[in-house]
Design an enzyme around this catalytic site. Structure first.
Site, mmCIF file in Angstrom:
data_model
loop_
_atom_site.group_PDB
_atom_site.id
_atom_site.type_symbol
_atom_site.label_atom_id
_atom_site.label_comp_id
_atom_site.label_asym_id
_atom_site.label_seq_id
_atom_site.Cartn_x
_atom_site.Cartn_y
_atom_site.Cartn_z
ATOM 1 N N SER A 182 0.790 -1.231 0.000
ATOM 2 C CA SER A 182 0.000 0.000 0.000
ATOM 3 C C SER A 182 0.820 1.278 0.000
ATOM 4 O O SER A 182 0.323 2.322 -0.374
ATOM 5 C CB SER A 182 -0.954 0.001 1.190
ATOM 6 O OG SER A 182 -0.220 0.037 2.390
ATOM 7 N N HIS A 210 -5.681 -4.535 -1.859
ATOM 8 C CA HIS A 210 -5.457 -3.359 -2.714
ATOM 9 C C HIS A 210 -5.378 -3.714 -4.194
ATOM 10 O O HIS A 210 -5.288 -2.820 -5.033
ATOM 11 C CB HIS A 210 -4.156 -2.643 -2.327
ATOM 12 C CG HIS A 210 -4.300 -1.686 -1.188
ATOM 13 N ND1 HIS A 210 -4.961 -0.472 -1.303
ATOM 14 C CD2 HIS A 210 -3.875 -1.758 0.087
ATOM 15 C CE1 HIS A 210 -4.921 0.152 -0.141
ATOM 16 N NE2 HIS A 210 -4.275 -0.600 0.725
ATOM 17 N N LYS A 241 -12.665 -1.817 0.125
ATOM 18 C CA LYS A 241 -11.897 -0.949 -0.767
ATOM 19 C C LYS A 241 -12.611 -0.856 -2.121
ATOM 20 O O LYS A 241 -13.621 -0.171 -2.217
ATOM 21 C CB LYS A 241 -10.446 -1.446 -0.855
ATOM 22 C CG LYS A 241 -9.722 -1.236 0.480
ATOM 23 C CD LYS A 241 -8.255 -1.582 0.461
ATOM 24 C CE LYS A 241 -7.598 -1.154 1.767
ATOM 25 N NZ LYS A 241 -7.097 -2.248 2.573
HETATM 26 C C1 PLP Z 1 -7.032 -2.675 3.985
HETATM 27 C C2 PLP Z 1 -6.315 -3.962 4.133
HETATM 28 C C3 PLP Z 1 -6.735 -4.929 5.038
HETATM 29 C C4 PLP Z 1 -7.857 -4.681 6.018
HETATM 30 O O1 PLP Z 1 -9.095 -4.774 5.391
HETATM 31 P P1 PLP Z 1 -10.411 -4.471 6.263
HETATM 32 O O2 PLP Z 1 -11.476 -5.202 5.552
HETATM 33 O O3 PLP Z 1 -10.572 -2.994 6.272
HETATM 34 O O4 PLP Z 1 -10.158 -5.022 7.631
HETATM 35 C C5 PLP Z 1 -6.069 -6.143 5.072
HETATM 36 N N1 PLP Z 1 -5.014 -6.378 4.258
HETATM 37 C C6 PLP Z 1 -4.554 -5.455 3.391
HETATM 38 C C7 PLP Z 1 -3.394 -5.772 2.521
HETATM 39 C C8 PLP Z 1 -5.191 -4.210 3.300
HETATM 40 O O5 PLP Z 1 -4.732 -3.300 2.454
#
Ligand code: PLP
Length: 395
Positions: A182, A210, A241
């Site tokens: 990220s 992502h 996301k």
């Molecule tokens: C955003 C993210 C998460 C967490 O996801 P949520 O559903 O908000 O708990 C887990 N792993 C990665 C790689 C992320 O970018």
């Protein structure tokens, strides 16, 4: 007791503030989207994970409303007691279809999917070989299991091979990686990881949070990009996301792995079931991305456009195949000043610096969305150029 504890916390909080690391929340008084109202001001949003622009999509809102009318608000149960509606199974099937996997298990969040993944599957006889830049939820999940831990430098295949050699005496080996990291937006080299996994007899887990909806021609993630659909044992991901941005997570992959998680994964067994409205909107999301490639295509066009214009203007952008563009400024204070000036120009982005990124690698992370129109992208690019020139970052 609390008086002492209170002074302890007060000192700690003050030191976080002094280090300039105190996180404040900005208040948004509008739905999520491109044009948002932040602290009473209209800004164009370039820091949401709303990659496909579905966070405020009318079809998702409609599906959620209908589900509330037909199936109610809350489930008041975990899945295996009385918290499974037919729609939960329908969503699990839709996710498996999307990723070309055998079965799926839903969680309240991807944090829970990762938190409940390793402990049910691996013991002290086994090995987890994990990328150093993996998400916090993976790190926590791995901590909860007794497997031996091996860490390799971010996307470093020489180091991964080294760690695989060290782990050869273990019973089972699982390589664990984010699909897209990220902070840099770089895609994991899954083709090479797959080769090494075959050579050193290991399994693979990819967190597509992502990358799903974003990477690959139809947005089906890194397994599509590297033509490895159906070949990776475990994929985790989020509904928070690209896929509507509300809440929810999942693990999808080999049938027996999912079967075992339904028996033993603690966040699944001991935490509430996703509400009907979230499930219905998610089913609609996967129907949309299955039916047309319009949103994925637009996201790719937008990302290419933004990157080309920014590189042409002379900005230093980390190479990436995702919708994350890390505009490198290196200096921590500069990253904060630059972001503040962008806010003045009506652009909402965040500057990141140590310890979120390595020392001396401060940056502004721009996240592109299919919801952005040409005018939004141009306004953002022009603001970057104006401030970049004023601060003598570019000529
Ligand atoms: C955003 C993210 C998460 C967490 O996801 P949520 O559903 O908000 O708990 C887990 N792993 C990665 C790689 C992320 O970018």
């Amino acid at each position: 007791m609390y008086q002492e504890f209170k002074s302890h916390l007060t000192v700690e909080l003050a030191s976080i503030k002094e280090a300039g690391l105190f996180k404040n929340e900005r208040l948004i008084a509008s739905p999520q989207g491109v044009d948002i109202m932040v602290d009473g001001k209209h800004l164009f949003n370039f820091c949401a994970n709303n990659y496909l622009g579905l966070a405020n999509h009318p079809a998702l809102i409609e599906a959620a409303k209908t589900a509330m009318d037909e199936r109610g608000y809350g489930m008041s149960s975990v899945r295996f007691i009385c918290g499974t509606q037919d729609r939960h199974k329908e969503l699990e099937k839709a996710i498996a279809h999307y990723f070309g996997t055998e079965d799926t298990i839903l969680y309240a969040a991807c944090f829970d999917a990762n938190g409940g993944l390793f402990e049910p599957l691996l013991t002290e006889e086994d090995a987890v070989i994990s990328d150093a830049l993996n998400h916090a939820s993976i790190i926590d999940g791995v901590r909860l299991c007794k497997a031996q831990r091996f860490r390799y430098a971010n996307a470093d295949m020489v180091d991964l091979e080294e760690q695989l050699k060290k782990a050869q005496s273990c019973r089972f080996r699982l390589i664990v990686t984010d699909g897209v990291f990220s902070m840099d937006g770089n895609v994991c080299p899954l083709d090479k990881i797959y080769e090494l996994a075959n050579r050193y007899n290991a399994m693979i887990m990819v967190d597509e949070s992502h990358s799903a909806g974003v990477v690959g021609k139809t947005g089906r993630g890194v397994t599509e990009l590297y033509q490895l659909r159906g070949k990776i044992e475990i994929i985790t991901g989020t509904l928070g996301k690209a896929f509507g941005g509300a809440v929810g997570g999942f693990t999808t992959g080999k049938k027996e792995i999912i079967d075992m998680l339904r028996q033993r994964s603690r966040p699944y067994l001991f935490s509430n079931s996703l509400p009907p409205m979230v499930v219905a909107a998610a089913i609609e999301t996967f129907a949309i991305v299955d039916k047309t490639n319009d949103l994925q295509d637009k996201l790719h066009r937008n990302t290419d456009y933004f990157r080309e214009k920014m590189l042409a203007a002379g900005f230093d952008i980390k190479p990436t195949q995702s919708a994350i563009c890390a505009v490198m400024l290196y200096d921590a204070k500069l990253s904060q000043d630059f972001a503040a000036k962008l806010h003045e120009e009506g652009i909402y982005v965040t500057g990141f610096y140590y310890p979120v990124v390595p020392k001396g690698e401060a940056r502004i992370r721009v996240q592109i969305s299919a919801a952005h129109e040409q005018e939004h992208l141009d306004k953002c690019i022009n603001a970057f150029i104006k401030i970049g020139k004023a601060l003598k970052i570019i000529q």
